[in-house]
Design a protein around this motif. Structure first.
Motif, PDB file in Angstrom:
ATOM      1  N   ASP A 269       0.828  -1.211   0.000  1.00 47.58           N
ATOM      2  CA  ASP A 269       0.000   0.000   0.000  1.00 47.58           C
ATOM      3  C   ASP A 269       0.861   1.260   0.000  1.00 47.58           C
ATOM      4  O   ASP A 269       0.534   2.256  -0.670  1.00 47.58           O
ATOM      5  N   GLY A 270       1.954   1.235   0.751  1.00 48.59           N
ATOM      6  CA  GLY A 270       2.848   2.383   0.786  1.00 48.59           C
ATOM      7  C   GLY A 270       3.436   2.697  -0.576  1.00 48.59           C
ATOM      8  O   GLY A 270       3.515   3.872  -0.984  1.00 48.59           O
ATOM      9  N   LEU A 271       3.844   1.643  -1.300  1.00 44.66           N
ATOM     10  CA  LEU A 271       4.396   1.845  -2.645  1.00 44.66           C
ATOM     11  C   LEU A 271       3.341   2.397  -3.593  1.00 44.66           C
ATOM     12  O   LEU A 271       3.619   3.288  -4.415  1.00 44.66           O
ATOM     13  N   ILE A 272       2.114   1.880  -3.490  1.00 45.91           N
ATOM     14  CA  ILE A 272       1.024   2.374  -4.349  1.00 45.91           C
ATOM     15  C   ILE A 272       0.721   3.841  -4.042  1.00 45.91           C
ATOM     16  O   ILE A 272       0.542   4.663  -4.958  1.00 45.91           O
ATOM     17  N   LEU A 273       0.680   4.191  -2.778  1.00 42.53           N
ATOM     18  CA  LEU A 273       0.400   5.582  -2.406  1.00 42.53           C
ATOM     19  C   LEU A 273       1.536   6.507  -2.837  1.00 42.53           C
ATOM     20  O   LEU A 273       1.292   7.655  -3.248  1.00 42.53           O
TER      21      LEU A 273
ATOM     22  N   GLY B 138      -5.834   7.273  -4.620  1.00 39.23           N
ATOM     23  CA  GLY B 138      -5.210   6.161  -3.898  1.00 39.23           C
ATOM     24  C   GLY B 138      -6.232   5.209  -3.324  1.00 39.23           C
ATOM     25  O   GLY B 138      -6.032   3.988  -3.326  1.00 39.23           O
ATOM     26  N   THR B 139      -7.344   5.750  -2.821  1.00 38.22           N
ATOM     27  CA  THR B 139      -8.406   4.900  -2.274  1.00 38.22           C
ATOM     28  C   THR B 139      -8.958   3.961  -3.343  1.00 38.22           C
ATOM     29  O   THR B 139      -9.112   2.749  -3.108  1.00 38.22           O
ATOM     30  N   VAL B 140      -9.266   4.500  -4.512  1.00 39.51           N
ATOM     31  CA  VAL B 140      -9.822   3.690  -5.609  1.00 39.51           C
ATOM     32  C   VAL B 140      -8.822   2.612  -6.043  1.00 39.51           C
ATOM     33  O   VAL B 140      -9.182   1.443  -6.223  1.00 39.51           O
TER      34      VAL B 140
ATOM     35  N   VAL C 109     -11.028   0.677   4.347  1.00 39.28           N
ATOM     36  CA  VAL C 109     -10.060   1.365   3.491  1.00 39.28           C
ATOM     37  C   VAL C 109     -10.532   2.787   3.214  1.00 39.28           C
ATOM     38  O   VAL C 109      -9.765   3.755   3.327  1.00 39.28           O
ATOM     39  N   ILE C 110     -11.801   2.914   2.849  1.00 45.26           N
ATOM     40  CA  ILE C 110     -12.363   4.240   2.549  1.00 45.26           C
ATOM     41  C   ILE C 110     -12.280   5.140   3.774  1.00 45.26           C
ATOM     42  O   ILE C 110     -11.818   6.283   3.704  1.00 45.26           O
ATOM     43  N   ARG C 111     -12.711   4.610   4.924  1.00 40.49           N
ATOM     44  CA  ARG C 111     -12.686   5.400   6.160  1.00 40.49           C
ATOM     45  C   ARG C 111     -11.255   5.786   6.548  1.00 40.49           C
ATOM     46  O   ARG C 111     -10.975   6.924   6.929  1.00 40.49           O
ATOM     47  N   GLY C 112     -10.345   4.816   6.445  1.00 37.11           N
ATOM     48  CA  GLY C 112      -8.954   5.073   6.801  1.00 37.11           C
ATOM     49  C   GLY C 112      -8.316   6.125   5.919  1.00 37.11           C
ATOM     50  O   GLY C 112      -7.573   6.995   6.405  1.00 37.11           O
ATOM     51  N   MET C 113      -8.591   6.059   4.617  1.00 31.25           N
ATOM     52  CA  MET C 113      -8.014   7.048   3.701  1.00 31.25           C
ATOM     53  C   MET C 113      -8.615   8.437   3.922  1.00 31.25           C
ATOM     54  O   MET C 113      -7.907   9.450   3.840  1.00 31.25           O
TER      55      MET C 113
ATOM     56  N   LEU D 120      -6.829  -3.021  -6.300  1.00 29.84           N
ATOM     57  CA  LEU D 120      -5.688  -3.935  -6.232  1.00 29.84           C
ATOM     58  C   LEU D 120      -5.825  -4.942  -5.088  1.00 29.84           C
ATOM     59  O   LEU D 120      -5.397  -6.090  -5.218  1.00 29.84           O
ATOM     60  N   HIS D 121      -6.399  -4.535  -3.971  1.00 27.24           N
ATOM     61  CA  HIS D 121      -6.653  -5.485  -2.878  1.00 27.24           C
ATOM     62  C   HIS D 121      -7.539  -6.626  -3.363  1.00 27.24           C
ATOM     63  O   HIS D 121      -7.283  -7.800  -3.082  1.00 27.24           O
ATOM     64  N   GLU D 122      -8.602  -6.270  -4.073  1.00 19.98           N
ATOM     65  CA  GLU D 122      -9.515  -7.293  -4.590  1.00 19.98           C
ATOM     66  C   GLU D 122      -8.810  -8.198  -5.588  1.00 19.98           C
ATOM     67  O   GLU D 122      -8.957  -9.435  -5.546  1.00 19.98           O
ATOM     68  N   LEU D 123      -8.037  -7.610  -6.494  1.00 18.28           N
ATOM     69  CA  LEU D 123      -7.332  -8.395  -7.507  1.00 18.28           C
ATOM     70  C   LEU D 123      -6.330  -9.350  -6.871  1.00 18.28           C
ATOM     71  O   LEU D 123      -6.300 -10.552  -7.200  1.00 18.28           O
TER      72      LEU D 123
END
Length: 649
Positions: free
Chosen positions: A294-298, A390-392, A354-358, A397-400
């Motif tokens: 997640d850090g790399l994606i963000l 980043g949220t989207v 994820v949505i809430r955290g972001m 990617l989590h689902e994939l």
């Protein structure tokens, strides 16, 4: 007396229940005594044995004496011609004793005998036969190289892979989880177990002494046994690696020459260090794999939005690299911290977190942005659009990666697992009724008949393999009522390792099983489950404690007029902030040893009234409810209701 069965138990009540049930079934028609030595269990094991198995001899230790010493306590009173050392997380078929006795009676050269072991999915487990720890064997085992080359007779000699799983043969070492020994030879080899070993390698030491006395240790696969490996000792830990290797050092020093022993110890210690480093690295990657991803994606998202904003939206000068280096790591750290605090990295995964955290992370970053010096405040829009984008991307990617099997979380809305029950019609009704009371149990698809007549069942046991595959069944529950353990083992092996299996005793509150030889045993029970036993709730409780302490200190000019003992209140704020106390705890810390462990509380888990204290039994009940139903909101409510008592000692 033909056989004395000795079982050392420690806090595995429900596994012991099934184990004893299978042992007593196998003992029918044979002169067998069963001795359970309990190492100070706190889970009601002793009461269960006394009530359900009155014929079993029970020794209740007042402390954890260790595996070797506890077995020796059983040997001291055993009367059998043969002594079977048996783990409590095992299940044996009805013909087990007949087969083992038949071989031992016919082969006087055999000093001990051990069965073929099966894991909780009915698949072959290799630790039923092993080799003595030569230097190479010790190095390959200690470093874990034997697992990499698991089929190599050289690299994996530890598990004696040169001997086939179904081959009767003398071996160096038999597994201590199930090892039958001639009682007559024990006095001549120094007794059963060396008590210098607290845990592990006792079986290696005993096998070595048996072989040294001129007897054979026989691996005997016609007899099979399920071993829910790891339930009683939790082997997949660094602590296990350390304790196991310390036991290995004890064995080497005892039986090998001084020169060889020193060399062994040197290499074993090197192996311990390497294994520890690899183990820590593996655990860190396992825990941090998803946050690092997640850090790399963000980071990539932030960089892309920055470039897009500068070049295509504002058409301004590039943002200095020094500003990026000074701010991007903080932004990503705050987002990841917010995701963590919102439970994104808990095993139960929910997209809403994820949505809430972001969102929360983005708000915190914007607040932090406002505190930066002008040279570092290049654009709030970059933060906002990066947070949204980043949220989207994270959700997608989590689902994939979950569907590709790379991420192993459990989706919050995942459909319940499908299970079938193998039982008679009456047993099915009782079992299904019990299972319905377990909130995390699988969804029942129906019944498999054990009588040969299909009736209203989905299939008979002869059609079981085909049915579980075509119906998409995940779990098979065997009800031991009109069904033999022999048939259970046969059906497990026939259906294969793609399914999970549980065993349920008539009238029991548990469903015992295990997913594989590499995992601890698992079970469904009607015992109370406590929210406070979960790491996520304990984490949230600690965060709430620290947060409330900071808020109270910031509001100190007001709070000193609201609490009864201002000095005590200030002291409590710092005690809670630094982790020695918690704002809400149990009423009586001494009387709640059965509840999840938490710090001593400032407040009890009920509304306080001056001059009144509930009775002890009422307090215990409220403590139990608090641990069982805990939420951060419960703590907030109790703190607000008991605000004036926050200065209490």
């Amino acid at each position: 007396m033909r056989i004395s069965v000795i079982i050392v138990n420690y806090n595995v009540k429900y596994f012991l229940e099934v184990c004893l049930h299978s042992v007593l079934r196998a003992a029918r028609g044979i002169d067998v005594e069963v001795i359970v030595v309990d190492n100070n269990s706190k889970d009601g094991s002793n009461e269960m044995v006394a009530q359900q198995f009155p014929s079993v001899i029970l020794i209740e230790n007042k402390d954890n004496a260790g595996f070797g010493k506890a077995n020796n306590q059983g040997v001291a009173i055993a009367k059998g011609e043969y002594i079977l050392f048996l783990n409590p997380d095992t299940v044996m078929p009805e013909d087990f004793f007949t087969k083992m006795l038949g071989y031992m009676d016919a082969h006087p050269e055999a000093g001990s005998i051990g069965p073929k072991l099966l894991d909780g999915r009915g698949q072959y487990a290799p630790d039923g036969k092993k080799s003595f720890p030569s230097l190479s064997v010790a190095i390959f085992k200690t470093t874990g190289i034997n697992k990499i080359f698991s089929k190599s007779p050289y690299f994996n000699k530890y598990y004696a892979v040169h001997i086939g799983p179904d081959e009767i043969a003398p071996v160096d070492v038999l597994s201590g989880c199930c090892m039958m020994v001639r009682a007559s030879l024990l006095p001549g080899i120094g007794g059963a177990f060396d008590e210098d070993y607290f845990m592990y390698c006792e079986d290696v030491d005993l096998s070595y002494r048996i072989q040294k006395a001129g007897y054979q240790n026989i691996y005997y696969p016609p007899a099979t046994l399920i071993h829910y490996k790891g339930e009683s000792t939790r082997k997949a830990t660094l602590s296990y690696v350390r304790i196991f290797n310390e036991a290995l050092v004890t064995f080497v020093k005892k039986h090998y020459s001084a020169g060889n022993a020193r060399l062994f110890v040197l290499f074993i210690n090197i192996g311990i260090v390497l294994r520890a480093i690899l183990g820590v690295a593996k655990q860190v990657l396992k825990v941090l794999r998803m946050p690092l991803f997640d850090g790399l994606i963000l980071l990539a998202t932030l960089w892309f939005i920055k470039e897009f904003w500068v070049v295509h939206v504002k058409n301004i000068s590039p943002i200095p690299l020094s500003s990026v280096i000074a701010t991007f790591p903080v932004y990503i750290g705050l987002w990841l911290f917010s995701l963590y605090m919102n439970g994104v990295y808990d095993q139960s995964y929910r997209a809403l977190r994820v949505i809430r955290g972001m969102i929360i992370g983005t708000v915190i970053i914007l607040a932090y942005y406002g505190l930066l010096q002008p040279g570092l405040r290049y654009s709030r829009a970059i933060i906002i659009f990066s947070g949204f984008t980043g949220t989207v991307i994270l959700l997608a990617l989590h689902e994939l990666l979950y569907r590709l099997g790379i991420f192993k979380f459990i989706p919050y809305d995942k459909l319940p697992r499908k299970a079938i029950i193998v039982a008679s019609e009456d047993a099915y009704t009782e079992t299904a009724r019990t299972l319905q009371r377990v909130h995390y149990a699988p969804e029942l698809a129906g019944r498999i008949s054990t009588t040969g007549h299909k009736g209203e069942a989905l299939a008979t046991t002869d059609e079981m393999k085909q049915l579980v595959y075509t119906a998409g069944i995940n779990e098979v529950i065997f009800c031991v009522n009109g069904l033999s353990y022999t048939e259970i083992l046969e059906r497990m092996q026939e259906c294969g390792g793609d399914y999970e299996y549980k065993i349920h005793l008539p009238g029991s509150n548990s469903f015992v099983g295990s997913n594989s030889s590499h995992t601890a045993g698992d079970l469904y029970t009607l015992d109370k489950r406590y929210n406070l036993a979960k790491f996520s709730h304990q984490r949230n409780k600690r965060i709430l404690d620290a947060g409330m302490s900071i808020i109270f200190l910031l509001l100190l000019p007001i709070m000193i007029f609201l609490v009864k003992r201002p000095i005590g209140f200030i002291a409590n704020c710092f005690k809670v902030l630094f982790g020695s106390r918690t704002w809400v705890g149990y009423s009586n810390d001494v009387a709640v040893t059965h509840l999840p462990k938490i710090r001593k509380g400032i407040l009890p888990p009920y509304y306080m009234i001056e001059g009144y204290q509930p009775a002890a039994n009422v307090q215990m009940q409220m403590d139990s409810v608090y641990a069982q139903q805990y939420t951060p909101g419960a703590d907030i409510n109790l703190i607000l209701k008991n605000l004036k008592y926050l200065g209490t000692n």
